[in-house]
Design an enzyme around this catalytic site. Structure first.
Site, mmCIF file in Angstrom:
data_model
loop_
_atom_site.group_PDB
_atom_site.id
_atom_site.type_symbol
_atom_site.label_atom_id
_atom_site.label_comp_id
_atom_site.label_asym_id
_atom_site.label_seq_id
_atom_site.Cartn_x
_atom_site.Cartn_y
_atom_site.Cartn_z
ATOM 1 N N SER A 89 0.824 -1.190 0.000
ATOM 2 C CA SER A 89 0.000 0.000 0.000
ATOM 3 C C SER A 89 0.869 1.256 0.000
ATOM 4 C CB SER A 89 -0.949 -0.075 1.201
ATOM 5 O OG SER A 89 -2.058 0.769 1.026
ATOM 6 N N ASP A 210 -9.976 -5.562 -5.080
ATOM 7 C CA ASP A 210 -9.512 -4.524 -4.148
ATOM 8 C C ASP A 210 -10.187 -3.210 -4.522
ATOM 9 O OD1 ASP A 210 -8.191 -2.715 -2.558
ATOM 10 O OD2 ASP A 210 -6.168 -3.283 -3.191
ATOM 11 N N HIS A 241 -7.768 -5.666 0.420
ATOM 12 C CA HIS A 241 -6.546 -4.900 0.193
ATOM 13 C C HIS A 241 -5.314 -5.538 0.834
ATOM 14 C CE1 HIS A 241 -4.404 -1.287 -0.926
ATOM 15 N NE2 HIS A 241 -4.082 -0.992 0.334
#
Length: 295
Positions: A89, A210, A241
């Protein structure tokens, strides 16, 4: 520097595992037993993981540039170079910036659920309209814990209470003021130009379901990483995610390919379950990952 670093394994080949917004090094616990068998693995916590606003200072201190400097300093401190960096991320774009400044520290960037920009514009589909981001930031500011409850469930995407609880613990350990400042950095920022300067080999890992960083973001990044040795996109058929928590076998298969170890068998997963300077313009990096427009 206090980032709670931990090195597991003792062989020469090195891996760096870096978490994103709301996470901690615990999000790698499911993949760590396998990876540490044949690699030296560095894990650490960004300072927003469990810190308070008083410890960390003002929320305005958060920039991608600063996080990249801290990553470089940490790797220098523990004398790691030529590492395979796995950034989840937010940490994916942090790794990109660090690799531009010090390409010799990295041999490969594995960017898991990364995104250079979350806000839609006329020429870009980031996933969130400005109004949705404003609403999310307002929710974080007014009632962080309620917002985080909703985000964690959506980010996990499966009804596995143990996984939900693991992620919730790290989210709830954040100071709400820090959570808000960091979310502003992530969701209002634009790191797209950073991609143009990356020269290190990249693998982009995205989950088909996602909501935050879908495969379309990976395709955009792949098309923009023109200077890197190679940019490969891997799509995991799952939801949420956090593939390192909910799609363990596929996540390990991809990492094994990166490490030249071939395909990990499902039985292995079940068993494990019981130097060079680069240049970067001084444009401030201000926007990426781990939070979502939940209200």
């Amino acid at each position: 520097m206090y980032l709670n670093p931990r090195i597991v394994g003792c062989v020469e080949r090195t891996l760096v595992l870096s978490h994103g917004y709301g996470g901690s090094q615990a999000i790698w616990d499911k993949v760590l037993p396998h990876l540490s068998k044949s690699n030296k693995v560095l894990l650490f916590d960004w300072d927003f993981a469990g810190a308070t606003a008083g410890e960390a200072g003002e929320e305005e201190r958060y920039t991608f540039s600063r996080f990249a400097d801290e990553l470089v300093a940490l790797m220098d401190e523990v004398k790691l170079k030529g590492a395979l960096f796995v950034g989840h991320s937010m940490a994916g774009m942090v790794g990109c910036i660090a690799s531009i400044r010090r390409p010799g520290l990295f041999t490969h960037l594995v960017l898991v659920g990364a995104s250079p920009r979350y806000m839609n514009s006329e020429d870009y589909e980031g996933g969130f309209d400005k109004s949705a981001i404003d609403e999310m930031l307002s929710s974080i500011s007014s009632d962080f814990h309620s917002w985080a409850n909703g985000f964690v469930a959506l980010a996990i995407g499966i009804a596995d209470q143990s996984v939900v609880e693991l992620l919730a613990r790290s989210f709830f350990a954040m100071d709400p003021r820090m959570a808000h400042g960091l979310a502003r950095m992530l969701f209002l920022g634009d790191q797209r130009e950073v991609l143009d300067r990356v020269v290190v080999l990249c693998t982009l890992v995205h989950v088909s379901g996602d909501f935050e960083a879908p495969p379309s973001i990976g395709r955009y990044m792949q098309g923009r990483l023109k200077r890197c040795t190679s940019a490969v996109l891997e799509t995991i058929d799952s939801v949420g995610h956090f593939p390192q928590l909910v799609a363990l076998e596929e996540m390990l298969r991809i990492l094994n390919v990166m490490l030249g170890e071939g395909r990990l068998l499902a039985s292995d997963v079940v068993e494990e379950r019981s130097g060079n300077e680069g240049s970067l313009a001084e444009a401030e990096v201000n926007g990426d990952v781990d939070v979502v427009a939940m209200s």
